[in-house]
Design a protein around this motif. Structure first.
Motif, PDB file in Angstrom:
ATOM      1  N   LEU A  27      95.517  89.391  24.295  1.00  7.27           N
ATOM      2  CA  LEU A  27      94.894  88.209  23.701  1.00  7.27           C
ATOM      3  C   LEU A  27      94.419  87.235  24.774  1.00  7.27           C
ATOM      4  O   LEU A  27      93.656  86.317  24.488  1.00  7.27           O
ATOM      5  CB  LEU A  27      95.882  87.495  22.785  1.00  7.27           C
ATOM      6  CG  LEU A  27      96.107  88.087  21.399  1.00  7.27           C
ATOM      7  CD1 LEU A  27      97.237  87.367  20.685  1.00  7.27           C
ATOM      8  CD2 LEU A  27      94.828  88.008  20.562  1.00  7.27           C
ATOM      9  N   GLN A  28      94.929  87.428  25.987  1.00 12.35           N
ATOM     10  CA  GLN A  28      94.626  86.590  27.141  1.00 12.35           C
ATOM     11  C   GLN A  28      95.113  85.155  26.929  1.00 12.35           C
ATOM     12  O   GLN A  28      94.365  84.185  27.082  1.00 12.35           O
ATOM     13  CB  GLN A  28      93.142  86.659  27.513  1.00 12.35           C
ATOM     14  CG  GLN A  28      92.725  88.089  27.889  1.00 12.35           C
ATOM     15  CD  GLN A  28      91.397  88.194  28.596  1.00 12.35           C
ATOM     16  OE1 GLN A  28      91.048  87.313  29.389  1.00 12.35           O
ATOM     17  NE2 GLN A  28      90.672  89.266  28.343  1.00 12.35           N
ATOM     18  N   VAL A  29      96.393  85.065  26.579  1.00 12.03           N
ATOM     19  CA  VAL A  29      97.075  83.771  26.534  1.00 12.03           C
ATOM     20  C   VAL A  29      98.216  83.822  27.534  1.00 12.03           C
ATOM     21  O   VAL A  29      98.909  84.827  27.659  1.00 12.03           O
ATOM     22  CB  VAL A  29      97.599  83.441  25.121  1.00 12.03           C
ATOM     23  CG1 VAL A  29      96.441  83.278  24.157  1.00 12.03           C
ATOM     24  CG2 VAL A  29      98.561  84.499  24.622  1.00 12.03           C
ATOM     25  N   GLY A  30      98.422  82.728  28.238  1.00  9.11           N
ATOM     26  CA  GLY A  30      99.391  82.724  29.323  1.00  9.11           C
ATOM     27  C   GLY A  30     100.790  82.319  28.924  1.00  9.11           C
ATOM     28  O   GLY A  30     101.717  82.492  29.701  1.00  9.11           O
ATOM     29  N   SER A  31     100.953  81.755  27.709  1.00  2.00           N
ATOM     30  CA  SER A  31     102.269  81.314  27.277  1.00  2.00           C
ATOM     31  C   SER A  31     102.324  81.300  25.756  1.00  2.00           C
ATOM     32  O   SER A  31     101.287  81.318  25.077  1.00  2.00           O
ATOM     33  CB  SER A  31     102.577  79.917  27.822  1.00  2.00           C
ATOM     34  OG  SER A  31     101.748  78.951  27.203  1.00  2.00           O
ATOM     35  N   VAL A  32     103.546  81.259  25.244  1.00  2.00           N
ATOM     36  CA  VAL A  32     103.739  81.159  23.791  1.00  2.00           C
ATOM     37  C   VAL A  32     103.046  79.908  23.258  1.00  2.00           C
ATOM     38  O   VAL A  32     102.447  79.922  22.174  1.00  2.00           O
ATOM     39  CB  VAL A  32     105.251  81.148  23.467  1.00  2.00           C
ATOM     40  CG1 VAL A  32     105.495  80.763  22.021  1.00  2.00           C
ATOM     41  CG2 VAL A  32     105.873  82.500  23.777  1.00  2.00           C
ATOM     42  N   ALA A  33     103.099  78.818  24.027  1.00  2.00           N
ATOM     43  CA  ALA A  33     102.516  77.555  23.582  1.00  2.00           C
ATOM     44  C   ALA A  33     101.004  77.631  23.408  1.00  2.00           C
ATOM     45  O   ALA A  33     100.417  76.810  22.682  1.00  2.00           O
ATOM     46  CB  ALA A  33     102.880  76.446  24.565  1.00  2.00           C
ATOM     47  N   GLU A  34     100.351  78.599  24.041  1.00  2.00           N
ATOM     48  CA  GLU A  34      98.898  78.715  23.940  1.00  2.00           C
ATOM     49  C   GLU A  34      98.432  79.461  22.690  1.00  2.00           C
ATOM     50  O   GLU A  34      97.242  79.470  22.386  1.00  2.00           O
ATOM     51  CB  GLU A  34      98.349  79.434  25.180  1.00  2.00           C
ATOM     52  CG  GLU A  34      98.466  78.630  26.463  1.00  2.00           C
ATOM     53  CD  GLU A  34      97.922  79.413  27.660  1.00  2.00           C
ATOM     54  OE1 GLU A  34      97.081  80.310  27.458  1.00  2.00           O
ATOM     55  OE2 GLU A  34      98.362  79.127  28.787  1.00  2.00           O
ATOM     56  N   LEU A  35      99.352  80.100  21.979  1.00  2.00           N
ATOM     57  CA  LEU A  35      98.969  80.833  20.772  1.00  2.00           C
ATOM     58  C   LEU A  35      98.539  79.852  19.686  1.00  2.00           C
ATOM     59  O   LEU A  35      99.213  78.862  19.420  1.00  2.00           O
ATOM     60  CB  LEU A  35     100.127  81.703  20.287  1.00  2.00           C
ATOM     61  CG  LEU A  35     100.436  82.918  21.155  1.00  2.00           C
ATOM     62  CD1 LEU A  35     101.796  83.514  20.814  1.00  2.00           C
ATOM     63  CD2 LEU A  35      99.336  83.978  20.985  1.00  2.00           C
ATOM     64  N   ARG A  36      97.415  80.132  19.048  1.00  2.00           N
ATOM     65  CA  ARG A  36      96.822  79.237  18.072  1.00  2.00           C
ATOM     66  C   ARG A  36      96.403  80.012  16.824  1.00  2.00           C
ATOM     67  O   ARG A  36      96.183  81.228  16.886  1.00  2.00           O
ATOM     68  CB  ARG A  36      95.585  78.554  18.665  1.00  2.00           C
ATOM     69  CG  ARG A  36      95.875  77.604  19.811  1.00  2.00           C
ATOM     70  CD  ARG A  36      96.508  76.309  19.283  1.00  2.00           C
ATOM     71  NE  ARG A  36      96.704  75.332  20.342  1.00  2.00           N
ATOM     72  CZ  ARG A  36      97.788  75.236  21.082  1.00  2.00           C
ATOM     73  NH1 ARG A  36      98.793  76.085  20.874  1.00  2.00           N
ATOM     74  NH2 ARG A  36      97.895  74.294  22.008  1.00  2.00           N
ATOM     75  N   PRO A  37      96.209  79.328  15.692  1.00  2.00           N
ATOM     76  CA  PRO A  37      95.755  80.002  14.471  1.00  2.00           C
ATOM     77  C   PRO A  37      94.457  80.781  14.650  1.00  2.00           C
ATOM     78  O   PRO A  37      94.249  81.810  13.995  1.00  2.00           O
ATOM     79  CB  PRO A  37      95.579  78.841  13.484  1.00  2.00           C
ATOM     80  CG  PRO A  37      96.559  77.810  13.945  1.00  2.00           C
ATOM     81  CD  PRO A  37      96.560  77.920  15.441  1.00  2.00           C
ATOM     82  N   GLU A  38      93.597  80.312  15.543  1.00  3.17           N
ATOM     83  CA  GLU A  38      92.321  81.018  15.737  1.00  3.17           C
ATOM     84  C   GLU A  38      92.489  82.394  16.388  1.00  3.17           C
ATOM     85  O   GLU A  38      91.542  83.186  16.414  1.00  3.17           O
ATOM     86  CB  GLU A  38      91.345  80.173  16.547  1.00  3.17           C
ATOM     87  CG  GLU A  38      91.884  79.636  17.849  1.00  3.17           C
ATOM     88  CD  GLU A  38      92.435  78.225  17.732  1.00  3.17           C
ATOM     89  OE1 GLU A  38      92.357  77.492  18.739  1.00  3.17           O
ATOM     90  OE2 GLU A  38      92.934  77.865  16.646  1.00  3.17           O
ATOM     91  N   HIS A  39      93.664  82.681  16.890  1.00  2.00           N
ATOM     92  CA  HIS A  39      93.908  84.013  17.443  1.00  2.00           C
ATOM     93  C   HIS A  39      94.170  85.060  16.363  1.00  2.00           C
ATOM     94  O   HIS A  39      94.245  86.257  16.676  1.00  2.00           O
ATOM     95  CB  HIS A  39      95.121  83.984  18.394  1.00  2.00           C
ATOM     96  CG  HIS A  39      94.834  83.301  19.699  1.00  2.00           C
ATOM     97  ND1 HIS A  39      95.491  82.167  20.118  1.00  2.00           N
ATOM     98  CD2 HIS A  39      93.951  83.592  20.685  1.00  2.00           C
ATOM     99  CE1 HIS A  39      95.029  81.800  21.300  1.00  2.00           C
ATOM    100  NE2 HIS A  39      94.098  82.645  21.667  1.00  2.00           N
ATOM    101  N   VAL A  40      94.322  84.632  15.110  1.00  2.00           N
ATOM    102  CA  VAL A  40      94.751  85.542  14.051  1.00  2.00           C
ATOM    103  C   VAL A  40      93.942  85.330  12.784  1.00  2.00           C
ATOM    104  O   VAL A  40      93.677  84.192  12.392  1.00  2.00           O
ATOM    105  CB  VAL A  40      96.250  85.317  13.717  1.00  2.00           C
ATOM    106  CG1 VAL A  40      96.673  86.145  12.502  1.00  2.00           C
ATOM    107  CG2 VAL A  40      97.127  85.674  14.907  1.00  2.00           C
TER     108      VAL A  40
END
Length: 422
Positions: free
Chosen positions: A390-403
């Protein structure tokens, strides 16, 4: 025109350069676990090695098992939306949940009768969780005592899941013991006024402890190792309730109480010094009410599909609940998680944390402590791989737009339902 390929006689040295033979693994448990690449692989190993009644108690759900099937389908219907050109040579999977750290955004859920699945039971779960730096939750109906779990995981995070029993003093005593043992979070479970209809258990004649009959003998013949472990280790019992007296059936009946209410929540809050989390929340309205009462967190859960069949799918419910109360309390989720990608999807949709129950027990049945460690390893690898892709560097970077949640089935509520019926 045919292609001309130049051929030559291979030299022996070149052949030997291609051969990289591994030393065969003589330890059967290690060999089995090394072959498991997914939680489903662990499940298949567990099914081969465990008598039907014990395996089905873990694997099954209530009635027609629709809730569990829908929960797993919901994760299968996730579509991810990766970013590009981000540096993900390192990713940070750590998170803060209920006042403390976790190395991964998942922990081990509370499970009952755990030593029935494999004799190392909760000791394996707590030890593996401690090594991995993730929380471990002990059930009221666990088969290892509060104090022994603390001894197995003395420096890790231990949580206690509480059933408020008909004999309230029993529950209050467990709260006090968990606090004295240094457990930092209490899960008050609210989705079990009565037991769900576990049809697999009824068909298997499931009992605690297992009763030896012609059918159990027949089922045990290919699984002598399970019976050897069972017969040569301490008697199976509800460790935290062993001093309360009564038969197993009486203890189970006492654990389920249809009279529990918000008054019980107030009493438990007054007794418990740590974080108080309500487990088994299944709608937005109750989430709002609990936030207004000042609890520290909630777990969206339908008890793994083991209580009310056709109950809401927690993953579907998650975004709406987070929008309503996510700034007021921490929202965790369980039910149906079988892959690290499921964990990532939950975090992206706003959950602060996830919990795994069946995945843990499949690992336990497949190989005791080493099996639980392998389960954690598999899920952790999947979490890291999914985050990097997904190319996110941390858990905190995960967002609704990723899913995205694909709409195979779509819950319809309130005004939407009225519109459809006009």
């Amino acid at each position: 025109m045919p292609i001309h390929v130049t051929r030559q006689i291979p030299r022996p040295g070149e052949i030997f350069d291609l051969l990289h033979l591994k030393t065969p693994e003589l330890n059967g448990r290690k060999r089995r676990l090394a072959s498991a690449l997914t939680i489903e692989d662990l499940r298949r190993i567990a099914k081969r090695r465990t008598p039907a009644a014990a395996f089905d108690y873990t694997d099954g759900a209530a009635d027609d098992e629709i809730s569990l099937a829908r929960a797993r389908q919901a994760f299968a219907d996730v579509e991810f939306h990766p970013s590009i050109l981000r540096d993900v040579s390192q990713v940070d999977t750590s998170t803060e949940i209920f006042g403390g750290p976790s190395a991964m955004p998942f922990g081990i859920a509370p499970t009952g009768f755990t030593r029935l699945m494999q004799t190392e039971g909760e000791l394996a779960g707590a030890t593996a969780a401690g090594k991995a730096g993730i929380p471990f939750a002990l059930s009221t109906l666990g088969t290892t005592s509060i104090e022994d779990v603390r001894a197995a995981n003395p420096h890790g995070r231990n949580w206690f899941q509480l059933y408020v029993m008909k004999q309230r003093k029993i529950s209050y005593g467990l709260v006090e013991r968990a606090a004295a043992a240094g457990f930092d979070t209490l899960f008050f479970t609210v989705d079990t006024p009565i037991a769900g209809a576990r049809l697999r258990d009824k068909r298997n004649g499931f009992s605690i402890p297992p009763q030896i009959s012609l059918s159990t003998i027949a089922n045990a013949i290919p699984r002598p190792w399970w019976w050897w472990d069972f017969l040569t280790t301490p008697q199976l019992q509800f460790a935290s309730l062993s001093s309360t007296g009564g038969t197993v059936g009486e203890l189970l009946d006492s654990a389920m109480d249809p009279s529990i209410s918000f008054e019980d929540l107030k009493e438990i809050r007054s007794l418990w010094p740590g974080k108080l989390v309500i487990k088994g929340v299944q709608n937005v309205e109750d989430s709002r009410a609990l936030a207004d009462l000042g609890v520290d967190g909630i777990v969206l859960s339908n008890h793994g599909g083991r209580q009310l069949d056709r109950a809401p799918v927690p993953f579907w419910l998650l975004p709406e609940v987070v929008r309503e109360v996510g700034s007021d309390l921490e929202v965790a989720v369980d039910t149906g998680i079988m892959n690290g990608a499921d964990v990532v999807a939950c975090i992206a949709q706003g959950a602060k944390f996830t919990m795994v129950g069946r995945a843990y027990l499949y690992g336990l049945m497949a190989g005791g402590l080493e099996g639980v460690e392998r389960m954690i390893e598999i899920l952790s690898e999947q979490v890291i791989r999914t985050m990097k892709l997904l190319q996110v560097g941390s858990v905190a970077e995960l967002r609704p737009e990723h899913v995205s949640q694909l709409t195979r089935l779509r819950p319809v509520h309130g005004a939407d339902r009225r519109e459809l019926t006009r």
